[in-house]
Design an enzyme around this catalytic site. Structure first.
Site, PDB file in Angstrom:
ATOM      1  N   ASP A  36       5.842 -21.304 -78.792  1.00 15.95           N
ATOM      2  CA  ASP A  36       6.159 -19.744 -78.721  1.00 15.95           C
ATOM      3  C   ASP A  36       5.180 -18.717 -79.454  1.00 15.95           C
ATOM      4  O   ASP A  36       4.514 -19.494 -80.434  1.00 15.95           O
ATOM      5  CB  ASP A  36       7.439 -19.390 -79.381  1.00 15.95           C
ATOM      6  N   ASN A  84      12.901 -17.019 -68.389  1.00 17.16           N
ATOM      7  CA  ASN A  84      11.661 -16.226 -68.432  1.00 17.16           C
ATOM      8  C   ASN A  84      11.484 -15.870 -67.179  1.00 17.16           C
ATOM      9  O   ASN A  84      10.301 -14.845 -66.981  1.00 17.16           O
ATOM     10  CB  ASN A  84      10.598 -17.288 -68.605  1.00 17.16           C
TER      11      ASN A  84
HETATM   12  C1  IPE Z   1      11.250 -19.988 -75.319  1.00 18.61           C
HETATM   13  O1  IPE Z   1      10.484 -18.802 -75.628  1.00 18.61           O
HETATM   14  C2  IPE Z   1      10.604 -20.387 -73.781  1.00 18.61           C
HETATM   15  C3  IPE Z   1       9.368 -21.101 -73.721  1.00 18.61           C
HETATM   16  C4  IPE Z   1       8.850 -21.384 -74.856  1.00 18.61           C
HETATM   17  C5  IPE Z   1       9.021 -21.390 -72.687  1.00 18.61           C
HETATM   18  P1  IPE Z   1      10.896 -17.242 -75.426  1.00 18.61           P
HETATM   19  O2  IPE Z   1       9.820 -16.498 -75.987  1.00 18.61           O
HETATM   20  O3  IPE Z   1      11.216 -17.173 -74.063  1.00 18.61           O
HETATM   21  O4  IPE Z   1      12.266 -17.316 -76.180  1.00 18.61           O
HETATM   22  P2  IPE Z   1      12.921 -15.830 -76.849  1.00 18.61           P
HETATM   23  O5  IPE Z   1      13.012 -15.010 -75.681  1.00 18.61           O
HETATM   24  O6  IPE Z   1      12.079 -15.430 -77.887  1.00 18.61           O
HETATM   25  O7  IPE Z   1      14.242 -16.277 -77.258  1.00 18.61           O
HETATM   26  C1  IPE Z   2       5.682 -18.663 -74.952  1.00 19.50           C
HETATM   27  O1  IPE Z   2       4.900 -17.375 -75.652  1.00 19.50           O
HETATM   28  C2  IPE Z   2       5.285 -18.873 -73.756  1.00 19.50           C
HETATM   29  C3  IPE Z   2       6.276 -18.616 -72.694  1.00 19.50           C
HETATM   30  C4  IPE Z   2       7.510 -18.283 -72.997  1.00 19.50           C
HETATM   31  C5  IPE Z   2       5.768 -18.753 -71.260  1.00 19.50           C
HETATM   32  P1  IPE Z   2       5.417 -15.936 -75.247  1.00 19.50           P
HETATM   33  O2  IPE Z   2       4.844 -15.569 -73.915  1.00 19.50           O
HETATM   34  O3  IPE Z   2       6.917 -15.926 -75.459  1.00 19.50           O
HETATM   35  O4  IPE Z   2       4.938 -15.267 -76.555  1.00 19.50           O
HETATM   36  P2  IPE Z   2       5.441 -14.032 -77.289  1.00 19.50           P
HETATM   37  O5  IPE Z   2       6.983 -14.784 -77.983  1.00 19.50           O
HETATM   38  O6  IPE Z   2       5.923 -13.066 -76.565  1.00 19.50           O
HETATM   39  O7  IPE Z   2       4.750 -13.922 -78.466  1.00 19.50           O
HETATM   40 MG    MG Z   3       8.253 -15.924 -76.923  1.00 19.32          MG
END
Ligand code: IPE
Ligand code: IPE
Ligand code: MG
Length: 268
Positions: A36, A84
């Site tokens: 993340d 997502n």
């Molecule tokens: C979790 O991260 C999913 C992945 C890393 C693929 P998110 O960024 O989607 O999670 P939330 O929304 O902060 O809980």
């Molecule tokens: C994790 O990084 C990757 C996916 C969920 C695909 P994020 O895209 O959630 O990055 P932040 O949390 O917005 O920084």
């Molecule tokens: Mg994220």
């Protein structure tokens, strides 16, 4: 499956690349990672979120290589959750294209490194070309002997549990299964991780303190390590830190005494 096979003394010489800061007898068999912080990493640099996702791929390649070199049996990463899809169309489209590009480009390296890749999730919802690549990569690496690499794509823990319950209900209705015999092992065998040991360690980057629908069943007794580091910055040092922290933990599994992997060898 819940128990790990920890490193035996005769294997020690095979993993001489394990950093000396770590105890080779207490390495996790299975590491799960919620990768993340890609978006925040890019934003902090004044770049579009897509650049953060691309940089995240480099961190993943590096982490896979290190886990493989250090004798970790399995690495399971969260690449795209069932939630997502609610992101802007442009970002979802970019991610699907990125997955395709990376899979195409890295397939030969995965084969050469003896990685066994598989994809966990509701794959039929993915673009057709990506599904074809997933099938190809899974088949071409299935005979490899190295690290198991699970990429959770369109994965949701709740969906996985519902599907497992649904399959058990169907098998019971068909007369294949006596529902009164359903136990934890039979249930776990219906999950996408059937035949895998549960993760010993869950790493979440970017400081968020939640599971976000990841491996709800399998994480029951995983040690949780949360770091403020954003995923694209996660490097050798970050992994070393996570593993040192893991090795300092006292895993009780509901009992009273610390059970170290060494002792478990004698108990099994
Ligand atoms: C979790 O991260 C999913 C992945 C890393 C693929 P998110 O960024 O989607 O999670 P939330 O929304 O902060 O809980
Ligand atoms: C994790 O990084 C990757 C996916 C969920 C695909 P994020 O895209 O959630 O990055 P932040 O949390 O917005 O920084
Ligand atoms: Mg994220």
């Amino acid at each position: 499956m819940t128990k790990s096979s920890s490193l035996k003394s005769e294997d020690k010489q095979l993993t001489s690349s394990i950093p000396e800061e770590l105890d080779p007898f207490r390495m996790p068999d299975h590491i799960a990672v919620i990768m993340d912080g890609n978006g925040r990493w890019a934003k902090a640099k004044g770049l579009p979120r897509s650049v953060g996702h691309s940089a995240g791929v480099d961190a993943l390649k590096n982490t896979l290589r290190l886990c493989s070199d250090w004798g970790v049996g399995a690495l399971t990463v969260y690449a795209f959750s069932t939630e997502n899809w609610s992101r802007p169309l442009e970002e979802v489209g970019f991610l699907m294209t990125l997955f395709k590009r990376v899979l195409k480009k890295e397939l030969q390296t995965l084969r050469a490194q003896q990685v066994r890749i598989s994809f966990l999730g509701d794959l039929v919802k993915l673009p057709n070309e990506l599904q074809d690549l997933i099938i190809q990569a899974t088949e071409l690496t299935s005979g490899n002997t190295g690290i198991k690499f699970n990429v959770c794509t369109n994965y949701g823990g709740r969906r996985e549990l519902v599907n497992a319950a649904k399959n058990l209900a169907i098998r019971s209705l068909n007369g294949e299964l006596d529902p009164s015999l359903i136990d934890e092992n039979i249930f776990a065998a219906e999950l996408l991780t059937a035949n895998e040991v549960d993760p010993d360690l869950l790493i979440r980057t970017s400081g968020e303190r939640r599971i976000s629908n990841f491996l709800l069943w399998q994480l029951a007794y995983s040690e949780i390590y949360i770091t403020e580091t954003l995923w694209p910055d996660f490097d050798r040092n970050s992994l070393l830190h996570a593993l040192s922290d893991y090795q300092s933990r006292c895993r009780r599994f509901g009992g009273l005494n610390q059970i170290s992997p060494k002792e478990e060898d004698f108990q099994s």
